[in-house]
Design an enzyme around this catalytic site. Structure first.
Site, short mmCIF file in Angstrom:
data_model
loop_
_atom_site.label_atom_id
_atom_site.label_comp_id
_atom_site.label_asym_id
_atom_site.label_seq_id
_atom_site.Cartn_x
_atom_site.Cartn_y
_atom_site.Cartn_z
N ASP A 1 0.81 -1.05 -0.03
CA ASP A 1 -0.05 -0.21 0.11
C ASP A 1 0.85 1.28 0.06
OD1 ASP A 1 1.04 -0.33 2.46
OD2 ASP A 1 -0.90 0.26 3.56
N ASP B 1 2.20 4.52 1.67
CA ASP B 1 2.56 5.13 3.28
C ASP B 1 1.54 6.31 3.18
OD1 ASP B 1 3.84 4.69 5.54
OD2 ASP B 1 5.27 6.47 5.19
#
Length: 381
Positions: free
Chosen positions: A209, A211
């Site tokens: 994903d 940050d």
């Protein structure tokens, strides 16, 4: 051929490779305690391979509590020469979207609560970390990834944070200002310890994903992250199988891990001086001819009495003489400074290993084992 052994260290989501049917689980004790879990020993395509889940099977060890020294020492005891670390990471760049793999070549170590060296009890040793990953292993990883058509980037900087908490928004934006690529919690001190143990090391980061810097970060739910994590793990398992088949084709004779103790061995044997011509070849300072071939750079290296030397410095070879020495191509290695640091670090580490208080005392503290077979793969081409 040298007996090269590959180990895979699996990160979050990668705790086993079920396709490996020839399985032996090894319990290893080290001077630093026990590693994260039992080490899987297997054979795949006749190659002996080891697999260690960094967080333990079931993910019960947090990043700060991983016994990195025991993990690396256990693999060293098993004769491992090459480690590929596979890790789940967050992205610090827009174009590193979830599912992308990054072959890391640099680290920024922000950890502070971990034992980072094997040499911390009344002894000190220094190794160069200018280039912390093995170029040859990176080549092998890239080839293995391409075979699976995985979206990837060759080269990138991995920020290693202490954890287990994630970054604040201010920290995330700071790391982006440093032009870092990904962020995780586990590749340090793993890479440093592998270098101290003279094990070649490469790191493949799997993006799960973005940050928290990313504007859509708050809209990502846990189920989405888990799905990407599992998809990445499935792709990584296929990559590993390709890697096992090809990694020995990419062993780099000039990898700094391979020869950082060579000079120390000479002094340990009682030599008054050690000739470094071959180790120093291939650098800018040698003024050798730069040659490009098949996308790689080489430096022409020749002996002082070779035909090349006679033609260059004396206008040719005299009739009454025959040429001595050879002219070979060695891989281009850039500036010499890093190689010198590797050599000095290897000498210092050797003195530390055997308890020699000075270089003069090294030969008195060294024991050699007779070798009946050897293979020199440096100048065979």
């Amino acid at each position: 051929m040298a007996n090269n052994k590959l180990a895979i260290i699996g990160g979050s989501g990668l705790y086993d490779v079920e396709e490996f049917k020839d399985r032996e689980m090894l319990s290893i004790d080290t001077s630093w305690g026990k590693p994260s879990d039992q080490i899987l020993k297997t054979k795949y395509n006749t190659n002996e391979v080891y697999f260690l889940p960094r967080h333990g099977r079931g993910h019960f060890i947090s990043p700060s509590n991983i016994n990195f020294r025991a993990n690396i020492d256990a693999l060293k005891q098993l004769g491992v020469t090459d480690i590929v670390s596979i890790s789940a990471v967050g992205s610090l760049k827009e174009d590193h979207s979830p599912g992308k793999f990054v072959i890391v070549d640099q680290f920024i170590d922000r950890t502070f609560a971990r034992n980072k060296t094997f040499f911390d009890d009344e002894i000190v040793a220094h190794v160069s970390m200018a280039h912390p990953t093995s170029n040859g292993l990176m080549n092998a990883c890239e080839e293995a990834i391409k075979l699976e058509n995985i979206n990837y980037q060759r080269g990138g900087t991995y920020v290693v944070m202490e954890g287990p908490q994630f970054s604040t928004l201010a920290e995330s934006n700071l790391y982006r200002s440093w032009k870092a690529d990904v962020i995780g919690m586990t590749n340090m001190p793993e890479a440093k310890l592998a270098r101290e143990a003279e094990i070649r090391y490469a790191s493949v980061s799997m993006v799960t994903d973005y940050d928290c810097w990313h504007p859509d970060h708050e809209n990502v739910d846990v189920q989405q992250v888990i799905k990407v994590l599992l998809d990445n793990a499935a792709k990584a398992k296929n990559m590993i199988k390709n890697l096992i088949k090809n990694f020995e084709n990419h062993i780099d004779a000039n990898d700094p891990t391979n020869n950082c103790l060579d000079v120390a061995k000479g002094f340990g044997g009682g030599a008054d001086f050690v000739m470094l011509g071959g180790m120093l070849a291939g650098h800018d300072e040698g003024k050798g001819k730069l040659v490009k071939s098949n996308g790689s750079k080489y430096i022409e290296f020749y002996g002082s009495s070779s035909e090349t030397a006679n033609k260059k410095h004396y206008g040719g070879l005299s009739d009454y003489r025959s040429s001595e020495g050879r002219t070979v191509r060695v891989k281009y290695r850039g500036k010499i400074n890093d190689t010198i640091k590797d050599i000095l670090g290897g000498v210092r580490s050797s003195c530390t290993y055997v308890g020699a208080p000075s270089l003069k005392q090294l030969s008195k503290c060294t024991t050699f084992v007779r070798v009946t077979k050897q293979f020199n793969d440096t100048f065979v081409k």
